[in-house]
Write a protein that holds these residues in place. Structure first.
Motif, PDB file in Angstrom:
ATOM      1  N   ILE A 130       0.711  -1.165  -0.072  1.00 39.61           N
ATOM      2  CA  ILE A 130      -0.053   0.009   0.069  1.00 39.61           C
ATOM      3  C   ILE A 130       0.831   1.270   0.108  1.00 39.61           C
ATOM      4  O   ILE A 130       2.102   1.366   0.323  1.00 39.61           O
ATOM      5  N   GLU A 131       0.503   2.382  -0.390  1.00 41.89           N
ATOM      6  CA  GLU A 131       1.031   3.789  -0.601  1.00 41.89           C
ATOM      7  C   GLU A 131       1.191   4.049   0.783  1.00 41.89           C
ATOM      8  O   GLU A 131       0.322   3.950   1.707  1.00 41.89           O
ATOM      9  N   VAL A 132       2.188   4.658   1.121  1.00 43.34           N
ATOM     10  CA  VAL A 132       2.488   5.338   2.622  1.00 43.34           C
ATOM     11  C   VAL A 132       1.404   6.345   3.165  1.00 43.34           C
ATOM     12  O   VAL A 132       1.181   6.132   3.987  1.00 43.34           O
ATOM     13  N   SER A 133       0.700   7.224   2.252  1.00 44.60           N
ATOM     14  CA  SER A 133      -0.136   7.958   2.863  1.00 44.60           C
ATOM     15  C   SER A 133      -1.345   7.214   3.108  1.00 44.60           C
ATOM     16  O   SER A 133      -2.072   7.376   3.852  1.00 44.60           O
ATOM     17  N   GLU A 134      -1.527   6.200   2.012  1.00 39.19           N
ATOM     18  CA  GLU A 134      -2.979   5.533   2.563  1.00 39.19           C
ATOM     19  C   GLU A 134      -2.848   4.455   3.750  1.00 39.19           C
ATOM     20  O   GLU A 134      -3.613   4.344   4.437  1.00 39.19           O
ATOM     21  N   PHE A 135      -1.575   3.935   3.700  1.00 38.31           N
ATOM     22  CA  PHE A 135      -1.252   3.261   5.019  1.00 38.31           C
ATOM     23  C   PHE A 135      -1.410   3.929   6.250  1.00 38.31           C
ATOM     24  O   PHE A 135      -2.118   3.455   7.188  1.00 38.31           O
ATOM     25  N   GLY A 136      -0.764   5.178   6.270  1.00 36.69           N
ATOM     26  CA  GLY A 136      -1.210   6.094   7.540  1.00 36.69           C
ATOM     27  C   GLY A 136      -2.470   6.365   7.738  1.00 36.69           C
ATOM     28  O   GLY A 136      -3.017   6.477   9.040  1.00 36.69           O
ATOM     29  N   ARG A 137      -3.380   6.898   6.623  1.00 35.32           N
ATOM     30  CA  ARG A 137      -4.701   6.844   7.249  1.00 35.32           C
ATOM     31  C   ARG A 137      -5.313   5.705   7.665  1.00 35.32           C
ATOM     32  O   ARG A 137      -6.113   5.677   8.408  1.00 35.32           O
ATOM     33  N   ASP A 138      -5.104   4.450   7.079  1.00 37.17           N
ATOM     34  CA  ASP A 138      -5.662   3.225   7.664  1.00 37.17           C
ATOM     35  C   ASP A 138      -5.185   2.939   9.133  1.00 37.17           C
ATOM     36  O   ASP A 138      -6.009   2.187   9.870  1.00 37.17           O
ATOM     37  N   MET A 139      -4.182   3.346   9.213  1.00 35.42           N
ATOM     38  CA  MET A 139      -3.631   3.030  10.700  1.00 35.42           C
ATOM     39  C   MET A 139      -3.874   4.188  11.501  1.00 35.42           C
ATOM     40  O   MET A 139      -3.243   4.072  12.849  1.00 35.42           O
ATOM     41  N   GLY A 140      -4.518   5.291  11.216  1.00 35.83           N
ATOM     42  CA  GLY A 140      -4.524   6.249  12.106  1.00 35.83           C
ATOM     43  C   GLY A 140      -3.249   6.973  12.525  1.00 35.83           C
ATOM     44  O   GLY A 140      -3.036   7.469  13.660  1.00 35.83           O
ATOM     45  N   LEU A 141      -2.388   6.965  11.488  1.00 38.60           N
ATOM     46  CA  LEU A 141      -0.986   7.511  11.527  1.00 38.60           C
ATOM     47  C   LEU A 141      -0.674   8.421  10.382  1.00 38.60           C
ATOM     48  O   LEU A 141       0.056   8.097   9.472  1.00 38.60           O
ATOM     49  N   PRO A 142      -0.686   9.744  10.534  1.00 38.92           N
ATOM     50  CA  PRO A 142      -0.472  10.645   9.620  1.00 38.92           C
ATOM     51  C   PRO A 142       1.129  10.694   9.252  1.00 38.92           C
ATOM     52  O   PRO A 142       1.699  10.738  10.180  1.00 38.92           O
ATOM     53  N   PHE A 143       1.384  10.486   7.992  1.00 39.02           N
ATOM     54  CA  PHE A 143       2.794  10.626   7.575  1.00 39.02           C
ATOM     55  C   PHE A 143       3.438  11.906   8.211  1.00 39.02           C
ATOM     56  O   PHE A 143       4.633  11.752   8.506  1.00 39.02           O
TER      57      PHE A 143
END
Length: 135
Positions: free
Chosen positions: A54-67
């Motif tokens: 997954i792209e890092v920005s999408e990963f961050g959204r999914d994990m509740g972790l803004p890049f």
């Protein structure tokens, strides 16, 4: 299973919990990477996202972790990232630049400005650039 496949399963209705990815995950992910020696938080997050397909920005959204919070070395964000990857949060914090103010950071006790990392001037051999452009 990569996060992208989990999301596909959720959207296709093949699971009983449609909001399974909407909460903030706090435990170690099944697909993870080890923290490399002297690795920054944003590097670890990028590799962890790639490992999960997954792209890092999408990963961050999914994990509740803004890049951006990881780039700025927010202590809560780095702790959450360490939990997801299973690495030592103290080691992760030690090698991550900490945001101070106005694009200024401190890295291992040394202050620097973001301009020192990302130059706005593009330099290159004109002949090489022409060959690349023609390719």
């Amino acid at each position: 299973m990569p996060i992208s496949q989990c999301r596909e399963r959720l959207s296709s209705g093949r699971t009983a919990k449609p909001n399974a990815l909407e909460h903030r995950l706090t435990s170690r992910l099944p697909l993870t990477v080890s923290l490399n020696l002297r690795e920054t938080g944003f590097s670890l997050m990028s590799r962890l996202a790639a490992r999960n397909g997954i792209e890092v920005s999408e990963f961050g959204r999914d994990m509740g972790l803004p890049f951006k919070s990881v780039i700025d070395s927010d202590p809560d964000a780095l702790r959450h990232l360490a939990d997801l990857s299973g690495c030592n949060s103290d080691e992760l914090r030690a090698w991550s630049p900490h945001y101070v103010a106005s694009r200024s950071y401190v890295f291992r006790g040394e202050p620097y400005h973001a301009r020192g990392i990302r130059s706005t001037i593009v330099r290159g051999c004109p002949l090489c650039l022409r060959v690349d452009a023609e390719a």
